[in-house]
Structures are given as C-alpha cells and as structure tokens.
Design an enzyme around this catalytic site. Structure first.
Site, PDB file in Angstrom:
ATOM      1  N   CYS A   1      -2.587   0.071  11.221  1.00 46.83           N
ATOM      2  CA  CYS A   1      -2.608  -1.211  10.499  1.00 46.83           C
ATOM      3  C   CYS A   1      -1.257  -1.915  10.534  1.00 46.83           C
ATOM      4  O   CYS A   1      -1.056  -2.911   9.862  1.00 46.83           O
ATOM      5  CB  CYS A   1      -3.053  -1.015   9.045  1.00 46.83           C
ATOM      6  SG  CYS A   1      -1.938   0.004   8.050  1.00 46.83           S
TER       7      CYS A   1
ATOM      8  N   ASN B   1       4.866  -0.308  11.045  1.00 46.76           N
ATOM      9  CA  ASN B   1       6.077  -1.067  10.701  1.00 46.76           C
ATOM     10  C   ASN B   1       7.110  -0.160  10.038  1.00 46.76           C
ATOM     11  O   ASN B   1       8.278  -0.101  10.439  1.00 46.76           O
ATOM     12  CB  ASN B   1       5.735  -2.227   9.754  1.00 46.76           C
ATOM     13  CG  ASN B   1       4.801  -3.229  10.389  1.00 46.76           C
ATOM     14  OD1 ASN B   1       4.557  -3.197  11.589  1.00 46.76           O
ATOM     15  ND2 ASN B   1       4.252  -4.111   9.581  1.00 46.76           N
ATOM     16  N   ASP B   2       6.680   0.551   9.003  1.00 46.92           N
ATOM     17  CA  ASP B   2       7.596   1.454   8.317  1.00 46.92           C
ATOM     18  C   ASP B   2       7.865   2.715   9.125  1.00 46.92           C
ATOM     19  O   ASP B   2       8.979   3.245   9.102  1.00 46.92           O
ATOM     20  CB  ASP B   2       7.044   1.836   6.938  1.00 46.92           C
ATOM     21  CG  ASP B   2       7.431   0.822   5.873  1.00 46.92           C
ATOM     22  OD1 ASP B   2       8.416   0.097   6.082  1.00 46.92           O
ATOM     23  OD2 ASP B   2       6.743   0.746   4.838  1.00 46.92           O
TER      24      ASP B   2
ATOM     25  N   ARG C   1      -5.487  -0.759  -0.324  1.00 45.24           N
ATOM     26  CA  ARG C   1      -4.245  -0.006  -0.522  1.00 45.24           C
ATOM     27  C   ARG C   1      -3.841  -0.103  -1.986  1.00 45.24           C
ATOM     28  O   ARG C   1      -3.775  -1.199  -2.538  1.00 45.24           O
ATOM     29  CB  ARG C   1      -3.127  -0.574   0.368  1.00 45.24           C
ATOM     30  CG  ARG C   1      -1.800   0.169   0.232  1.00 45.24           C
ATOM     31  CD  ARG C   1      -0.776  -0.339   1.240  1.00 45.24           C
ATOM     32  NE  ARG C   1      -0.325  -1.683   0.947  1.00 45.24           N
ATOM     33  CZ  ARG C   1       0.494  -2.383   1.743  1.00 45.24           C
ATOM     34  NH1 ARG C   1       0.910  -1.867   2.885  1.00 45.24           N
ATOM     35  NH2 ARG C   1       0.877  -3.601   1.406  1.00 45.24           N
TER      36      ARG C   1
ATOM     37  N   GLU D   1       3.309   6.462   7.247  1.00 44.46           N
ATOM     38  CA  GLU D   1       4.376   5.496   7.509  1.00 44.46           C
ATOM     39  C   GLU D   1       5.758   6.118   7.341  1.00 44.46           C
ATOM     40  O   GLU D   1       6.767   5.415   7.326  1.00 44.46           O
ATOM     41  CB  GLU D   1       4.218   4.272   6.605  1.00 44.46           C
ATOM     42  CG  GLU D   1       4.020   4.598   5.142  1.00 44.46           C
ATOM     43  CD  GLU D   1       3.610   3.390   4.317  1.00 44.46           C
ATOM     44  OE1 GLU D   1       3.925   2.249   4.696  1.00 44.46           O
ATOM     45  OE2 GLU D   1       2.963   3.602   3.274  1.00 44.46           O
TER      46      GLU D   1
ATOM     47  N   ARG E   1      -4.165  -5.760   0.649  1.00 46.70           N
ATOM     48  CA  ARG E   1      -2.895  -5.559  -0.051  1.00 46.70           C
ATOM     49  C   ARG E   1      -3.081  -5.888  -1.533  1.00 46.70           C
ATOM     50  O   ARG E   1      -2.924  -7.030  -1.954  1.00 46.70           O
ATOM     51  CB  ARG E   1      -1.809  -6.443   0.552  1.00 46.70           C
ATOM     52  CG  ARG E   1      -1.547  -6.193   2.038  1.00 46.70           C
ATOM     53  CD  ARG E   1      -0.427  -7.097   2.532  1.00 46.70           C
ATOM     54  NE  ARG E   1      -0.105  -6.879   3.924  1.00 46.70           N
ATOM     55  CZ  ARG E   1      -0.557  -7.604   4.937  1.00 46.70           C
ATOM     56  NH1 ARG E   1      -1.407  -8.612   4.692  1.00 46.70           N
ATOM     57  NH2 ARG E   1      -0.203  -7.357   6.179  1.00 46.70           N
TER      58      ARG E   1
ATOM     59  N   HIS F   1       6.083 -17.601   4.869  1.00 42.59           N
ATOM     60  CA  HIS F   1       5.051 -18.610   4.650  1.00 42.59           C
ATOM     61  C   HIS F   1       5.234 -19.803   5.582  1.00 42.59           C
ATOM     62  O   HIS F   1       4.252 -20.466   5.944  1.00 42.59           O
ATOM     63  CB  HIS F   1       5.065 -19.062   3.183  1.00 42.59           C
ATOM     64  CG  HIS F   1       4.203 -18.200   2.309  1.00 42.59           C
ATOM     65  ND1 HIS F   1       4.210 -18.273   0.939  1.00 42.59           N
ATOM     66  CD2 HIS F   1       3.290 -17.246   2.612  1.00 42.59           C
ATOM     67  CE1 HIS F   1       3.342 -17.408   0.449  1.00 42.59           C
ATOM     68  NE2 HIS F   1       2.783 -16.769   1.447  1.00 42.59           N
TER      69      HIS F   1
ATOM     70  N   ARG G   1      13.841  -3.382   9.975  1.00 42.50           N
ATOM     71  CA  ARG G   1      13.191  -4.355  10.852  1.00 42.50           C
ATOM     72  C   ARG G   1      13.433  -5.796  10.437  1.00 42.50           C
ATOM     73  O   ARG G   1      13.121  -6.718  11.188  1.00 42.50           O
ATOM     74  CB  ARG G   1      11.686  -4.075  10.928  1.00 42.50           C
ATOM     75  CG  ARG G   1      10.937  -4.222   9.620  1.00 42.50           C
ATOM     76  CD  ARG G   1       9.531  -3.634   9.765  1.00 42.50           C
ATOM     77  NE  ARG G   1       8.806  -3.634   8.511  1.00 42.50           N
ATOM     78  CZ  ARG G   1       7.912  -4.543   8.172  1.00 42.50           C
ATOM     79  NH1 ARG G   1       7.647  -5.529   8.995  1.00 42.50           N
ATOM     80  NH2 ARG G   1       7.271  -4.454   7.032  1.00 42.50           N
TER      81      ARG G   1
END
Length: 600
Positions: free
Chosen positions: A514, A466-467, A343, A443, A307, A199, A477
């Site tokens: 994505c 990413n995954d 998702r 993923e 999300r 954040h 990561r």
C-alpha cells in the site's frame, strides 16, 4: 530556441501528470500575509472590539472559502473539494477560537497577534506528525490563517495577473492560489516548495494541470518572464529555452499522451489479470467516504487503506463510538461487500483533543506513533475505535490493519483487547462481526524480519513501503537533500519485501503493498513477479498499473524478480523492471522514465 540562450534542464518532483509548453509567468507575492504581527498591548476597553474584529475576520474568511469551493466545482473533481471542507473546519474550530479569545482577554493582546500565536501552536502540533501527508496539512492551516490575518489587518488579497496562456513559476502556491488558477490561461505550474502529497499537488491533479514541485532555487535565478519552458509533469523535468528539436519532440509526446489516456479510460472495467491468468487486486487508498466513488470510477475493486486518522484530525474532539460507526458503515455500504481495510489510528504525540498542549517529540519517526500510541498512550482511543469497527463490521467486508508493528506482543495485546470487547458487546446484546480479520502493516525492518512469527498471529500482511524504505535506509523521504538515497529498489529493501511475501505464501496469507510504489508502474513488474496479491494506491493510478499487469506474463515477471534479488545496486534492479516495462507497456515507460532506454 530563444536567441542565443542555451537549453537548461532541471529535475524536480513530478506532482501532476501532463506536458506544458509555453512562456513563463513569474508569480511574486508582494505581501506575505502569514507573518508574525507586531507584539503590542491593548487597553481593557479595546477587548470587546478586538474580539468582534476577530469573529468578523473568521466570517469573512469562511465566506471566501465557500465561494472558492463553488468556483472550483466547475474545474476540478468534486471529491477533492473536501480539501476546503478541512479549511472551513479550521475557521469553526472552537479550541482555536477559545485560545484567541483567552489571549485577548487575559494577556491584552490584539486579535491579529493572538490569532497568529495560537495558529502557530496548531502548526507546531502538525509539524511533528510522523506521517508526511499529515505534516503537510500545515499548509492548509497557514492558508486559512493568511486569509484571516488579511482581514484583521485590512489588507487586500494577493492576485495573479497574466494576459495569455502561461506556465506559472512561483516560490510557493497555497491550495487557495492553486484553486484560483484559470485553466484557460494556465498551462501548468512549477514551484520551489511542496511534495507530491501536498494539497497543492492534489488540486493540480484534480484540475488536470501539469505540475512540478521542489524546484531548486538556483533554477529560478536563471529564468526570466517570457522565457520558453517545457514542463514535464510525468517525470518532474523542466526544460528552459528548449531547442526546436526538443520542443517538437515534446509536442509529439503531448499528442501521444492524450490519445493514450483516452484509450486507457476505456479499460476501467477490465480485471487486472496477467496474460497467463494471474489475477491481482487493485485497490484504492482513501481517507474520506466520498473517495469511494473515485475508486469505482477508475475500476478499483476494494479499499486497501482507509486512513482513519482523518476522522480524528478533522473533528473538534476525539470522535465517539457512534460517530465512527456511522463513518465505517457508510464506507462499507458504498463498497457493496468489496473488501475494506481500515488502518487504526496512525498518529504520534500525546493529546489529540488537546492539540495546543502537544509536546514535540525529539524524533517523532522513532517515537510514540502508530500502534504504540494506541496501546501505551491512549488505550481508550483504541478501545473505542475497535468497538466501533466490530459493530460496523456486520455491514460489509471489513478488515483491520495495525500500523507501525514491530513485535508479536503488540498483535497479541490487540487480539486480547478484541476478545474482551466481543464479550462486552455480547453482554450488552449488541450485534458485531465476529472473527474480524486483523493484519499487520510491515513498515519496519523488524516486522519484515519477524514475518514468520507475525504470520502465526495475523490474517494478512500489508507492506507499507514508504516507511519501510526510510527506516531500512535511514533516509527521511521528506528531505529533498536525501532524494538520491531514497531507493525502493535498494537490495536491502527488496530482500525484506521478498522475505515477507515468501513467509506469507508459506502460511497461506494474502499480502498487499500500500506504499507509494504500489501505484508506480515502474515497479509493477517486480511486485507482480515477487508474488504480491494486492496493490493499493491513489485511485487515479489504477489505470496505468492495470495496463501493465494485463500485458505481463507471470513467468517473465517471476524471472525478473529473481534477477532483481541478485542485484547489488538499486539502479540495476530498477533497470531490470524498466526493461520489462518497456517490453510490455512502452507508452507507459515513455511517460514514467523516458531517460531509461528500452534496450537496457
């Protein structure tokens, strides 16, 4: 150049784009409010007073957060004020409040100690989440907790003092610290902790403050107050005591970047179409209905990833069917029939509505998460969510995406449940969207290798890079010690992505990306050349990616993609993509990777 001090370069994580050139101001928090209070016991006669003090501290913290929100409205994107809505929810959390009151009443502990111990249970629950974005919400919990503890212990808050324009260096900046920065005096900031999805980073981007995170501790030892520093928020580079030549070069870059982004904003209504007519869909990744406005502002044409887990994490309990329908309906209606991909709940652990009793999995990345969690641990949650999605689907163009898929059986089980729910809704005479498209997130290596059989039971693929990268390369990561191994252009990763796209083409299925590389212009030529139909990214990344797409020739991109698949090292593959980026969009190549020469 300062005296006889030599130029020193440090590489961190690029968190918020922009250049800052100026003097350093160290921010050292003299007090760390988020520390464990002394464990002591109170008398029964003190219980009422401790509980009263606890509620007074919550009220005071709540008032401060509201005031901070109001101040932030004048200097940040309004859509990012929701960060502090989440903090307000923590001050209102009934489960947390009951936990503290029970500890005061039953264990005779003072309010500050009880509050700290209960908060730590919440922190532990979030820390084992497999999604790094969610894990980093622990910073919000500790930020709020520090406020409450400062009031319980009657200590004054931390403040930052600087008399002129400076670049802030600190071990850590909480979201509250970041929001309190005065843009008239702060040129940018660099901190030792955090990641690009924290954040603190989100607020920096919203406030248009250049920021670099993840600075090695030994760099701080070499810096003194008033040292000259250049902060490059595009590449994550810090240059201490720059030479006159280096400083002049970065001042030129700063002026050029301002001109470039002003021009880029004028292209937000243009389509993402290559010079030879290949049209790519650029969509947004979001977690709140309010974020739709930002997607439209940057010219996005859909939601490639909603999300849904944030509805669950920001609720006092598991949201019911009607509550979820209201959220999905609002989202779909704001999107005006543009595609929205939701998702399903992607989270690990056991009891969402009993977070204080969560167990910590030994290895959450390989544990009960994603579709596994919904099918095996909490089918009741999946049933409610799918019912809500089916009923909300009539309000727009809705698709459902299943996370962490590893086998065909998982898709078939979900499809069977949907068929059962459709019959149920017909019996109840409730309207719903029939034939709702179902997609799989690719993923895991298993899903990528199994793309052929999966393509027979899904309507689309969405590659979560990413995954996919971390599972393929066995690299966490979020571990800064393994950054050197985290390569999206690793031959193994590219082979899996290419296989998935090739299978999708044979089955006439759309395929999107994505993950983080979707919004990184360094990889755009490769993804276009590989044949991706859609790229979904943070809304503010859409502009640069659109510029790259519009300057590409599809035939050239396909040739580059073919060459990349023959590369034996990640760096060679990246160099091919960067060579094309330099050719078609040198102004973007200069911002994202100036150290990779255009002639490579």
């Amino acid at each position: 150049m300062q005296g006889n001090k030599s130029e020193k370069i440090c590489q961190g994580i690029a968190a918020s784009g922009g250049y800052a050139i100026g003097r350093v101001c160290f921010v050292r928090h003299e007090e760390n409010f988020y520390t464990e209070p002394v464990d002591r016991s109170i008398d029964a006669a003190e219980i009422a007073g401790e509980i009263s003090n606890f509620h007074a501290a919550l009220d005071a913290a709540r008032s401060e957060i509201i005031a901070l929100q109001e101040e932030l409205r004048t200097k940040a994107d309004a859509t990012d004020l929701g960060i502090f809505d989440a903090q307000l929810l923590i001050t209102d959390d009934q489960m947390l409040t009951r936990g503290v009151e029970d500890m005061i009443n039953n264990q005779l502990k003072p309010a500050d100690y009880a509050f700290f111990k209960v908060v730590e249970k919440f922190v532990a629950a979030f820390s084992v989440m497999p999604d790094s974005y969610i894990k980093e919400r622990t910073a919000d919990i500790r930020d709020v907790a520090a406020r409450v503890l400062s009031h319980l212990q009657k200590r004054g808050g931390n403040s930052m003092h600087y008399d002129d324009q400076r670049i802030i260096l600190a071990h850590d900046l909480t979201p509250s610290d970041t929001a309190a920065l005065d843009r008239r005096q702060v040129l940018g900031f660099a901190v030792e902790t955090g990641s690009a999805s924290s954040h603190t980073a989100i607020l920096a981007r919203s406030m248009q403050l250049p920021a670099v995170l993840g600075i090695p501790g030994d760099f701080f030892e070499a810096v003194q107050d008033n040292d000259m520093l250049i902060l490059d928020g595009y590449t994550g580079k810090l240059i201490l005591n720059p030479t006159r030549e280096t400083e002049a070069e970065y001042r030129r870059k700063h002026e050029a970047a301002l001109i470039f982004f002003h021009k880029l904003a004028e292209e937000n209504r243009l389509s993402a179409e290559t010079r030879d007519g290949f049209v790519l869909q650029l969509s947004g990744n979001i977690e709140k209905v309010e974020d739709v406005d930002t997607v439209h502002e940057y010219g996005g044409c859909g939601i490639g990833l909603f999300r849904s887990e944030y509805m669950f994490l920001n609720a006092s309990g598991v949201p019911g069917e009607e509550e979820q329908i209201a959220t999905y309906r609002a989202l779909l209606e704001k999107m005006n029939n543009e595609c929205v991909v939701v998702r399903t709940l992607d989270i690990g652990g056991d009891k969402l509505d009993q977070a204080l009793q969560r167990y910590a999995e030994p290895n959450p990345f390989l544990g009960v998460r994603g579709i596994r969690f919904c099918l095996q641990e909490r089918p009741d949650i999946l049933r409610t969510q799918l019912r809500a999605l089916l009923r909300a689907g009539k309000y727009g163009n809705l698709k459902v995406m299943l996370p962490m898929v590893t086998c065909v059986e998982e898709i078939l089980e979900v499809r069977s449940l949907i068929s059962e729910l459709e019959k149920e809704l017909r019996r109840e005479k409730l309207d719903f969207a029939a034939n709702m498209p179902i997609g799989a997130m690719v993923e895991t290596p298993a899903a990528a290798l199994l793309a052929g059989p999966l393509a027979k039971v899904v309507d689309f693929f969405s590659i979560g890079t990413n995954d996919l990268v971390q599972y393929t390369l066995a690299v966490d990561r979020t571990n800064e010690h393994l950054n050197y191994l985290y390569y999206p252009t690793h031959p193994a990763v590219l082979t899996l992505i290419a296989n998935c796209i090739a299978v999708a083409r044979r089955h006439n299925l759309p395929v999107s990306v994505c993950g983080q590389i979707a919004g990184d212009p360094r990889f755009t030529p490769l993804l276009v050349g590989l044949g991706v139909n859609e790229l979904s990214m943070p809304p503010n990344a859409i502009g640069p990616v659109r510029r790259v797409v519009r300057n590409l020739q599809m035939a050239d991109a396909e040739l580059a993609a073919h060459q990349v698949l023959e590369c034996e090292t990640p760096q060679k593959a990246l160099n091919i993509s960067m060579k094309m980026l330099w050719d078609v969009a040198p102004e973007i190549a200069e911002l994202t990777a100036p150290e990779i020469a255009s002639k490579q």
